[in-house]
Design an enzyme around this catalytic site. Sequence first.
Site, short mmCIF file in Angstrom:
data_model
loop_
_atom_site.label_atom_id
_atom_site.label_comp_id
_atom_site.label_asym_id
_atom_site.label_seq_id
_atom_site.Cartn_x
_atom_site.Cartn_y
_atom_site.Cartn_z
N ASP A 62 -15.88 11.90 7.40
CA ASP A 62 -16.37 11.52 6.07
C ASP A 62 -17.30 12.58 5.49
O ASP A 62 -17.91 13.36 6.22
CB ASP A 62 -17.12 10.19 6.18
CG ASP A 62 -17.10 9.39 4.89
OD1 ASP A 62 -16.78 9.96 3.83
OD2 ASP A 62 -17.40 8.18 4.94
N GLU A 121 -14.19 -0.48 -1.53
CA GLU A 121 -15.65 -0.56 -1.54
C GLU A 121 -16.24 -0.54 -2.95
O GLU A 121 -17.37 -0.97 -3.14
CB GLU A 121 -16.24 0.59 -0.73
CG GLU A 121 -16.01 0.51 0.76
CD GLU A 121 -16.63 1.69 1.48
OE1 GLU A 121 -17.81 1.58 1.87
OE2 GLU A 121 -15.95 2.70 1.66
#
Length: 643
Positions: free
Chosen positions: A409, A464
């Site tokens: 990430d 998200e």
Amino acid sequence: MAVPAPRTVRTVAAALSAALAATLLATATATATAPARAERQHRRPPHTWTVTEAAHAPGARIALDDTTGALSLAVSRDGRTVIEPSPLGILAQQADLSQGLRFLHRKDRAVDERYRAKSGKRLDRRVRMNETRLSFATAAGARLDLVVRAAADGIAYRYVLPAGYGDVLGETSAFNLPSDAGAWLSTYRVDNEGRFNQYTAATAPTGEYSDQALFATDGGYTLLAESDLTGTYSGARLAHTQGTGTYRVELADSRVHTDGSLTTPWRAMITGDLATVTGSTFTDDLAPASKVADTSWIRPGTALWTWLAGGRTAGQSLGAQEAYVDYAAAHHWPYEAVDSGWYFKKDEWDVTDPDWRTDSWMPQLVDYARAKGVGIIVWIHQRDLDTPEERAEWLPTLERWGVKGVKIDFMNSEAQSMFQWYDTVLAQTAAHHLMVDFHGATLPKGIQRTWPQVMSMEAVGAEEKRTNTAAHLTTLPFTRNVIGSMDFTPGGFQRVGLRPNSDAAEAGLTVAYESGLQMFAGTPESYDQRPLARDFLDQEPAAWDDTRLLAGSPGQEAVLARRSGERWFLGGVYAGAAHTATVPLAVGRGRWLVQTIRDGADGLAQDSQVLHGGDDLRIDVVADGGFAGIACPWHPGVTTCYR
């Protein structure tokens, strides 16, 4: 022998006299018509070349302006405009290769390849393209090759420069669209997580946009994209000024460092009707062949993703993760993904201890999961893999523990230096048999063909987000997900009020969106409260034999069918008012048992019916709703498609 001589002399004299008269006449005529001839020369058409794969396939027309020596490229399909003449060119330190060019020669070849992917819209791929290489030079002798490829589903071009021209300072490349062309654009972000909005090509606000831009013209739909981007170059975005249909290519770096010769990434235009664009593997087809010799360890699959399922709080402990493993095992989901926090200081161990990796509970979790037939995927920050020392410490450790993959990430960059990091980490994760899911990442620009351990990439405004709209969700199958696996993490049923869609639409997303690691974002409790959705997820694979668009309009509806073996999985998502949707069941001849999940008055409801291939499937859809389903061959005695 003396007789012919006078005739010869007389013949020559006559010829000279006629030539002189013709010269005098030509001089007089030229004097009288000089302005007209000059005007004709100024208007003289440029050199042009065409490249196409077949008569009804998209075709590229490359033109060299005889006055400026500048190149342009236009694309048409069936005689209709796809891309208007658009500038080509590249600027290097030692050479301006955007003008003053003269043509040298042309070389053609056919590209005919087969390859097998590990994930994506279909596993078996066939590539047929025609390639034309046009060579040019400036007056000073600087050389430029333009390579153009044409396939049934797209046109692409790239530049090839010899060594000695120094760093690249930019491109003059652009795409000119008709001003009234429909446009679905995502404002540029370094993590590529912008929301898609609809404009026309000219009315889109001034600014920068992601290079995954979709346009609609009378020639069909065209999605702009890149392929084969490595650390030899820089990522691109589109710059636009409101009021025009021009989208200029801008590089992330003001200077792209070049050693030796340079071959730039492909600038791709996936084009055709909406079904052709949606089903295209063009950016993969353009990319280099796999660099992984043995791919037997690469296994796509569904996963319980624990971050939105509770991993933000109590999830980062051995006991909590074992419970998630138990749930994944009970539902035959092959993976469980442990997200952020597992290797930071928690009550299980202290990272200030030099032996903390030995003391970590992760090896215990991997062993526990292995005994239950579940593989573990772990999240890790890019900053913990950005040096050779860190990679030498982490990657062998994870392999030794038995971790199946890494979710890396926060790259958050399209700069050349970051793509050089991608080059390194891709080779090293393959060497350590670790599948990869990139988040906060670039787009999958053909990367899954070259490095098949890349199961998915985020690069999307995903589950998200709290700002997503139903229109954004129905645009993604025609934009971001066209060019590679997309880790949207669907299935977050517990996020009622935080997502813009219905429960049936959320189930449909798990099919409408393709990902080699399809990570389900729901909590075990939310699945158990919706047993129809849970049982549907239990059936889903993450690798597909074929993909078809059954119905669609960007921003309004997207219904996709994906085949695994004899079964077709159906996923439909809609934006707008409640209505009865009509979907052609274009999955093949014969009779099909179709089991669908829709939104009912008291929650999810399931319907079953037998239809012929090509019949219309009608299903009630709530506002901003959708559906999920399975179609399997029917014969007497077949009562369910579930196994």
